[in-house]
Design a protein around this motif. Sequence first.
Motif, PDB file in Angstrom:
ATOM      1  N   THR A 133      -0.333 -29.079 -33.341  1.00  0.00           N
ATOM      2  CA  THR A 133      -0.920 -30.080 -34.229  1.00  0.00           C
ATOM      3  C   THR A 133       0.027 -30.572 -35.318  1.00  0.00           C
ATOM      4  N   CYS A 134       1.270 -30.109 -35.342  1.00  0.00           N
ATOM      5  CA  CYS A 134       2.180 -30.532 -36.405  1.00  0.00           C
ATOM      6  C   CYS A 134       3.623 -30.536 -35.909  1.00  0.00           C
ATOM      7  N   ASP A 135       4.527 -31.033 -36.730  1.00  0.00           N
ATOM      8  CA  ASP A 135       5.918 -31.164 -36.302  1.00  0.00           C
ATOM      9  C   ASP A 135       6.701 -29.850 -36.320  1.00  0.00           C
ATOM     10  N   PHE A 136       6.228 -28.856 -37.071  1.00  0.00           N
ATOM     11  CA  PHE A 136       6.835 -27.527 -37.017  1.00  0.00           C
ATOM     12  C   PHE A 136       5.784 -26.499 -37.441  1.00  0.00           C
ATOM     13  N   PHE A 137       5.988 -25.267 -37.004  1.00  0.00           N
ATOM     14  CA  PHE A 137       5.111 -24.177 -37.409  1.00  0.00           C
ATOM     15  C   PHE A 137       5.868 -22.864 -37.279  1.00  0.00           C
ATOM     16  N   ILE A 138       5.577 -21.932 -38.175  1.00  0.00           N
ATOM     17  CA  ILE A 138       6.256 -20.637 -38.215  1.00  0.00           C
ATOM     18  C   ILE A 138       5.241 -19.520 -37.985  1.00  0.00           C
ATOM     19  N   ARG A 139       5.647 -18.542 -37.187  1.00  0.00           N
ATOM     20  CA  ARG A 139       4.817 -17.335 -36.975  1.00  0.00           C
ATOM     21  C   ARG A 139       5.605 -16.127 -37.457  1.00  0.00           C
TER      22      ARG A 139
END
Length: 157
Positions: A133-139
């Motif tokens: 749902t977004c241009d970047f994401f961190i786990r």
Amino acid sequence: MFKKNTKTKTSVSSILTEESYYPPNVFITYDALIKMKSYVMQHDKEIGWLGYVNYEPKENTYTIYDVVLMKQNVSEVTTELSESGLQEYAEKLISEGKLDELNKVRCWGHSHVNMSTSPSAQDNTTFEEYYKTCDFFIRIIANKNEDLKLDIAIKSE
């Protein structure tokens, strides 16, 4: 603090279309790191949190500057942020006029208590749902052995 994990590697999920690629810089502020560590160390069950991230495109730098807890369902081997907890938190930010903060929630972290920080199949599915749902994401996955695994998914243009 969390110790450097030499068993697993941080991964970057991206389809590389350019001839040269420069990996991103991902930083965690001291305050955010201390909060994450306290969440992990103070709970005997898995616990999850969301984090706020600033992105500086010119430096290709992502900085996790704060993390927050919300209502969730936890057990010894799972944690699930509740829909009502997410909704309440979003409504709180909106009512406080902090819509830009809501748009900076680009990190999901959780503990594996005393288990490895390797992601489970459910961790991978949840991560994929978030980053679609977004241009970047961190786990982030952390444990009481002070291991921390960080993965970042970046959509290419």
